[in-house]
Design an enzyme around this catalytic site. Structure first.
Site, PDB file in Angstrom:
ATOM      1  N   SER A 151     -45.984 -71.693  39.533  1.00 38.98           N
ATOM      2  CA  SER A 151     -45.483 -70.871  38.426  1.00 38.98           C
ATOM      3  C   SER A 151     -45.448 -69.413  38.865  1.00 38.98           C
ATOM      4  O   SER A 151     -46.285 -68.981  39.673  1.00 38.98           O
ATOM      5  CB  SER A 151     -46.410 -70.998  37.215  1.00 38.98           C
ATOM      6  OG  SER A 151     -46.039 -70.041  36.230  1.00 38.98           O
ATOM      7  N   TYR A 164     -55.089 -71.185  33.894  1.00 42.65           N
ATOM      8  CA  TYR A 164     -53.780 -71.715  34.286  1.00 42.65           C
ATOM      9  C   TYR A 164     -53.253 -70.968  35.525  1.00 42.65           C
ATOM     10  O   TYR A 164     -52.760 -71.588  36.468  1.00 42.65           O
ATOM     11  CB  TYR A 164     -52.815 -71.565  33.103  1.00 42.65           C
ATOM     12  CG  TYR A 164     -51.418 -72.073  33.365  1.00 42.65           C
ATOM     13  CD1 TYR A 164     -51.148 -73.439  33.431  1.00 42.65           C
ATOM     14  CD2 TYR A 164     -50.354 -71.190  33.546  1.00 42.65           C
ATOM     15  CE1 TYR A 164     -49.861 -73.908  33.665  1.00 42.65           C
ATOM     16  CE2 TYR A 164     -49.069 -71.646  33.775  1.00 42.65           C
ATOM     17  CZ  TYR A 164     -48.828 -73.002  33.829  1.00 42.65           C
ATOM     18  OH  TYR A 164     -47.551 -73.459  34.064  1.00 42.65           O
TER      19      TYR A 164
HETATM   20  N1  LIG Z   1     -42.327 -74.180  30.675  1.00 36.87           N
HETATM   21  C1  LIG Z   1     -42.527 -73.115  31.446  1.00 36.87           C
HETATM   22  O1  LIG Z   1     -42.193 -71.967  31.103  1.00 36.87           O
HETATM   23  C2  LIG Z   1     -43.157 -73.294  32.811  1.00 36.87           C
HETATM   24  C3  LIG Z   1     -43.208 -72.168  33.661  1.00 36.87           C
HETATM   25  C4  LIG Z   1     -43.790 -72.328  34.917  1.00 36.87           C
HETATM   26  C5  LIG Z   1     -44.275 -73.571  35.315  1.00 36.87           C
HETATM   27  N2  LIG Z   1     -44.197 -74.625  34.459  1.00 36.87           N
HETATM   28  C6  LIG Z   1     -44.704 -75.920  34.923  1.00 36.87           C
HETATM   29  O2  LIG Z   1     -43.647 -76.866  34.865  1.00 36.87           O
HETATM   30  C7  LIG Z   1     -44.200 -78.168  34.621  1.00 36.87           C
HETATM   31  C8  LIG Z   1     -43.584 -78.796  33.380  1.00 36.87           C
HETATM   32  O3  LIG Z   1     -43.754 -77.885  32.302  1.00 36.87           O
HETATM   33  P1  LIG Z   1     -43.470 -78.244  30.772  1.00 36.87           P
HETATM   34  O4  LIG Z   1     -43.070 -76.964  30.131  1.00 36.87           O
HETATM   35  O5  LIG Z   1     -42.565 -79.418  30.654  1.00 36.87           O
HETATM   36  O6  LIG Z   1     -44.973 -78.581  30.344  1.00 36.87           O
HETATM   37  P2  LIG Z   1     -45.527 -79.566  29.241  1.00 36.87           P
HETATM   38  O7  LIG Z   1     -46.932 -79.175  29.009  1.00 36.87           O
HETATM   39  O8  LIG Z   1     -44.595 -79.586  28.061  1.00 36.87           O
HETATM   40  O9  LIG Z   1     -45.420 -80.974  29.954  1.00 36.87           O
HETATM   41  C9  LIG Z   1     -46.307 -81.388  30.934  1.00 36.87           C
HETATM   42  C10 LIG Z   1     -46.294 -82.910  30.973  1.00 36.87           C
HETATM   43  O10 LIG Z   1     -47.402 -83.347  31.754  1.00 36.87           O
HETATM   44  C11 LIG Z   1     -48.056 -84.386  31.051  1.00 36.87           C
HETATM   45  N3  LIG Z   1     -49.471 -84.440  31.429  1.00 36.87           N
HETATM   46  C12 LIG Z   1     -50.452 -83.560  31.101  1.00 36.87           C
HETATM   47  N4  LIG Z   1     -51.626 -83.960  31.608  1.00 36.87           N
HETATM   48  C13 LIG Z   1     -51.379 -85.119  32.280  1.00 36.87           C
HETATM   49  C14 LIG Z   1     -52.186 -86.014  33.015  1.00 36.87           C
HETATM   50  N5  LIG Z   1     -53.508 -85.805  33.163  1.00 36.87           N
HETATM   51  N6  LIG Z   1     -51.629 -87.112  33.562  1.00 36.87           N
HETATM   52  C15 LIG Z   1     -50.293 -87.349  33.415  1.00 36.87           C
HETATM   53  N7  LIG Z   1     -49.464 -86.535  32.742  1.00 36.87           N
HETATM   54  C16 LIG Z   1     -50.004 -85.430  32.178  1.00 36.87           C
HETATM   55  C17 LIG Z   1     -47.885 -84.049  29.585  1.00 36.87           C
HETATM   56  O11 LIG Z   1     -48.071 -85.183  28.753  1.00 36.87           O
HETATM   57  C18 LIG Z   1     -46.450 -83.533  29.576  1.00 36.87           C
HETATM   58  O12 LIG Z   1     -45.506 -84.572  29.456  1.00 36.87           O
HETATM   59  C19 LIG Z   1     -45.713 -77.955  34.511  1.00 36.87           C
HETATM   60  O13 LIG Z   1     -46.296 -78.158  35.790  1.00 36.87           O
HETATM   61  C20 LIG Z   1     -45.834 -76.502  34.100  1.00 36.87           C
HETATM   62  O14 LIG Z   1     -47.084 -75.950  34.444  1.00 36.87           O
HETATM   63  C21 LIG Z   1     -43.649 -74.516  33.208  1.00 36.87           C
END
Ligand SMILES: NC(=O)c1ccc[n+]([C@@H]2O[C@H](COP(=O)([O-])OP(=O)(O)OC[C@H]3O[C@@H](n4cnc5c(N)ncnc54)[C@H](O)[C@@H]3O)[C@@H](O)[C@H]2O)c1
Length: 258
Positions: A151, A164
């Site tokens: 990220s 995080y």
């Molecule tokens: N949305 C943003 O702005 C953003 C920015 C930078 C990085 N990210 C990263 O992108 C990725 C996806 O983000 P998102 O916005 O869809 O996040 P989100 O939190 O909506 O989704 C994450 C998914 O991971 C699953 N999950 C959580 N813990 C788990 C576990 N122990 N085992 C299996 N599955 C598990 C959740 O059920 C969910 O479906 C993540 O790694 C997040 O950190 C997101």
């Protein structure tokens, strides 16, 4: 856009039910990949429906596997499902993390030990567990690909999310260590660092004002959507990136440059 080189390619994608995971699933199956899509048991109903929809749309297909990435037996089962259904595993996309579930922003002085350990456990230990479980099958494919998700918060500090931020910095370090070690077996390991995506997860933890402020600091001055991440992830998980390893590709519309 349809991505080439994915016909019959076998991919394990974690965290499929989040807005970003869904976008990767669609892109992969539209390109012809055979996907094992993993998410928590509590997300099984939605995950199964997403996999069925992606399979119906084709030309690729998807199988949902319920499991927790921090549990070695669960990720081993997901890898075994990929090998059983597709005969091989070509790529692992380590997208699952605690992001949406972080809750309100809090100072690092207010975080509890339980908050800290929960986030580090899923985001770092879970990513390592999935790499560990998939490494052998990826080696067998002769040119495995691992794409971790970091990220841009690691570059900005991003107050209110110290656990995080620390977890995603660890994912970048793990990416480099794994690139060195798994390069010996022909597997590349890279990370994608998304900027702030305008999705359900981000809206749950950020105000509209903050979202607009971040968009205004970008070279490309607009909100970022999950589809903006697809090109980089599909390239790193695909065949054509075979001489790129240990890198973190920032995808944020030209917001941060370090
Ligand atoms: N949305 C943003 O702005 C953003 C920015 C930078 C990085 N990210 C990263 O992108 C990725 C996806 O983000 P998102 O916005 O869809 O996040 P989100 O939190 O909506 O989704 C994450 C998914 O991971 C699953 N999950 C959580 N813990 C788990 C576990 N122990 N085992 C299996 N599955 C598990 C959740 O059920 C969910 O479906 C993540 O790694 C997040 O950190 C997101």
């Amino acid at each position: 856009m349809t991505h080439t080189g994915y016909e019959g390619r076998s991919v394990l994608l974690t965290g499929v039910v989040g807005d970003i995971g869904q976008e990767y699933l669609r892109a992969l199956t539209e390109a012809g990949a055979r996907v094992v899509a993993m998410d928590l048991e509590q997300a099984a109903e939605k995950g199964t429906r997403l996999a069925e929809e992606a399979t119906a749309a084709g030309p690729g297909n998807a199988t949902f596997v319920a499991g927790d990435i921090t549990v070695a037996a669960d990720v081993a089962r997901a890898v075994a499902t990929a090998v059983e259904t597709a005969g091989r595993l070509d790529a692992l996309i380590n997208n699952a993390a605690i992001y949406h579930g972080l809750g309100p922003k809090r100072s690092l002085l207010e975080l509890t030990e339980a908050d800290w350990e929960r986030v580090l456990r899923v985001n770092v230990t879970g990513t390592w567990q999935a790499i560990r479980a998939a490494a052998g099958a990826l080696a067998d494919s002769g040119g495995g690909r691992i794409v971790n998700v970091a990220s841009t918060v690691t570059r900005m500090g991003a107050p209110g999310f110290a656990h995080y931020v620390a977890s995603k910095a660890a994912v970048e370090g793990l990416t480099r260590a794994a690139a060195r070690e798994l390069g010996q077996q022909g597997t590349t390991v890279n990370a994608v660092a998304p900027g702030l995506v305008d999705d359900t997860g981000s809206r749950a933890v950020n105000t509209d004002e903050y979202m607009a402020k971040v968009s205004a600091t970008r070279s490309i001055q607009r909100s970022m959507v999950p589809a903006d991440l697809v090109g980089a992830v599909m390239w790193l998980a695909g065949e054509s990136s075979g001489f790129v390893s240990g890198q973190t590709i920032v995808v944020d519309g030209g917001g941060v440059f370090v």
